[in-house]
Design an enzyme around this catalytic site. Sequence first.
Site, PDB file in Angstrom:
ATOM      1  N   GLN A  79      -5.416  -1.858   0.745  1.00  0.00           N
ATOM      2  CA  GLN A  79      -4.872  -3.118   1.227  1.00  0.00           C
ATOM      3  C   GLN A  79      -3.362  -2.956   1.393  1.00  0.00           C
ATOM      4  OE1 GLN A  79      -6.949  -5.718   1.772  1.00  0.00           O
ATOM      5  NE2 GLN A  79      -5.508  -7.361   2.291  1.00  0.00           N
ATOM      6  N   HIS A 126      -9.114 -11.628  -6.586  1.00  0.00           N
ATOM      7  CA  HIS A 126      -8.706 -10.761  -7.699  1.00  0.00           C
ATOM      8  C   HIS A 126      -9.410 -11.107  -9.014  1.00  0.00           C
ATOM      9  CE1 HIS A 126      -6.018  -8.870  -5.036  1.00  0.00           C
ATOM     10  NE2 HIS A 126      -4.996  -9.682  -5.146  1.00  0.00           N
ATOM     11  N   HIS A 182      -1.803  -3.689  -8.404  1.00  0.00           N
ATOM     12  CA  HIS A 182      -1.137  -4.618  -7.486  1.00  0.00           C
ATOM     13  C   HIS A 182       0.384  -4.540  -7.643  1.00  0.00           C
ATOM     14  CE1 HIS A 182      -0.583  -8.141  -4.991  1.00  0.00           C
ATOM     15  NE2 HIS A 182      -1.899  -8.301  -4.870  1.00  0.00           N
ATOM     16  N   ASN A 185      -9.271  -8.261  -4.570  1.00  0.00           N
ATOM     17  CA  ASN A 185      -9.289  -8.848  -3.238  1.00  0.00           C
ATOM     18  C   ASN A 185     -10.246 -10.049  -3.208  1.00  0.00           C
ATOM     19  OD1 ASN A 185      -8.914  -9.104  -0.297  1.00  0.00           O
ATOM     20  ND2 ASN A 185      -8.132  -7.010  -0.437  1.00  0.00           N
ATOM     21  N   ARG A 186     -10.772 -10.388  -2.046  1.00  0.00           N
ATOM     22  CA  ARG A 186     -11.487 -11.654  -1.888  1.00  0.00           C
ATOM     23  C   ARG A 186     -12.989 -11.469  -1.748  1.00  0.00           C
ATOM     24  NH1 ARG A 186      -6.536 -11.812   0.419  1.00  0.00           N
ATOM     25  NH2 ARG A 186      -5.267 -13.660  -0.100  1.00  0.00           N
ATOM     26  N   ASP A 195      -1.411  -8.123   5.789  1.00  0.00           N
ATOM     27  CA  ASP A 195      -2.258  -8.355   4.616  1.00  0.00           C
ATOM     28  C   ASP A 195      -3.669  -7.999   5.040  1.00  0.00           C
ATOM     29  OD1 ASP A 195      -3.249  -9.025   2.170  1.00  0.00           O
ATOM     30  OD2 ASP A 195      -2.765 -11.172   2.283  1.00  0.00           O
ATOM     31  N   TYR A 230       4.215  -4.077  -6.467  1.00  0.00           N
ATOM     32  CA  TYR A 230       5.052  -4.340  -5.301  1.00  0.00           C
ATOM     33  C   TYR A 230       6.218  -3.339  -5.316  1.00  0.00           C
ATOM     34  CZ  TYR A 230       3.025  -9.109  -4.794  1.00  0.00           C
ATOM     35  OH  TYR A 230       2.204 -10.205  -4.624  1.00  0.00           O
ATOM     36  N   GLU A 282      -2.658  -1.153  -2.134  1.00  0.00           N
ATOM     37  CA  GLU A 282      -3.680  -1.315  -3.171  1.00  0.00           C
ATOM     38  C   GLU A 282      -4.936  -0.548  -2.755  1.00  0.00           C
ATOM     39  OE1 GLU A 282      -4.046  -5.701  -3.764  1.00  0.00           O
ATOM     40  OE2 GLU A 282      -2.313  -5.685  -2.423  1.00  0.00           O
TER      41      GLU A 282
END
Length: 357
Positions: A295, A118, A191, A92-93, A257, A193, A322
């Site tokens: 997340q 990430h 991560h 993440n950030r 998100d 999908y 996540e």
Amino acid sequence: MAKISFLCCHLLMAFCLFYFAANSRAEGEMGVFELKRGDFSVKLTNWGATVLSVILPDKNGKLDDVVLGFQTLDGYKNDSTYFGALVGRVANRIGGAQFTLNGVHYNLTPNEGPNILHGGPKGFSEHVWTVQSYKEDSHITFTLHSPDGDEGFPGELAVSVTYLLIETNKLGIKMQAKPLTKPTPVNLASHTYWNLAGHNSGNILSHTLQLFASRITPVDSALIPTGQITDVHSTPYDFLQPRPIGSRFNELTDGYDINYALDDTGNVHFHKVAVVEESKSGRKMELWSNQVGVQFYTSNMLGRVEGKDGAVYENYAGLCLETQGFPDAVNHPNFPSQIVNPGETYKHIMVYRFTAH
């Protein structure tokens, strides 16, 4: 709950048994590896310790690949979507790509404007991992050594991830990291999908989702947490009761998100994170983890990505769940700490259970 505790113990024991098995692969060599048990199979690569495919039967026994991905490994090497990747050192950030730890200020390598996402431009998803052990009907373990100063993060870090088949149609993931020289933040995430109707079946807006989380960490326009932790009740972020993912999209700027703070469900080892169901296939995915957050991302930024089997993935083609620590925790003292010291071990466990009715 007892069954889930048993799964956790099973996962931990299996990891210990297989971790040192002599089934290694040459350093720097990329490969594809399959875990298979009956109709359930998972393909992975040691590039980024990435999940390439998960093949499951639907309610009629029809097999489909339910994760998004690329046709070739080269697609993953030129990827900005993080399809299936194991991301870190900090997922993440981190706002401003900087933080201070024990009086020392660290400047990281930004890769999303002024922020880091990430783990940076060459995070863990951008490396060839070593195959430590592999048994097709059981497990695979990947390992990685992250040096001191890797993308600006302090200290050396020994990292491993094990993907493990459990019983029938269950997948376990165990991520582990040990700082070797200095305290460092660690927050690993898978991560992947998901589209339970099949990776090339269109969007996931009709999937039904239940999240066992009554709070979120709101973000600013750059998706950096503000430091608040707010209640979701009666907002578009409320998935405490199952509902279609797209049912309140019109109240959002552009999909989901956001990090959810997971509720304590009373289990010592795990808490239940989410249940996802897709009605046409009858597939159901349940997720448990030992992490504090998850997340939820509805692939809002895919655009048009050329995927495997000739698929073109548009926005909302997949969903990510996540499990993780809270984003930007290093800059918010009120968030659960992600600092791990030498002599300590970071452990992150996920267990998926797949059924179809």
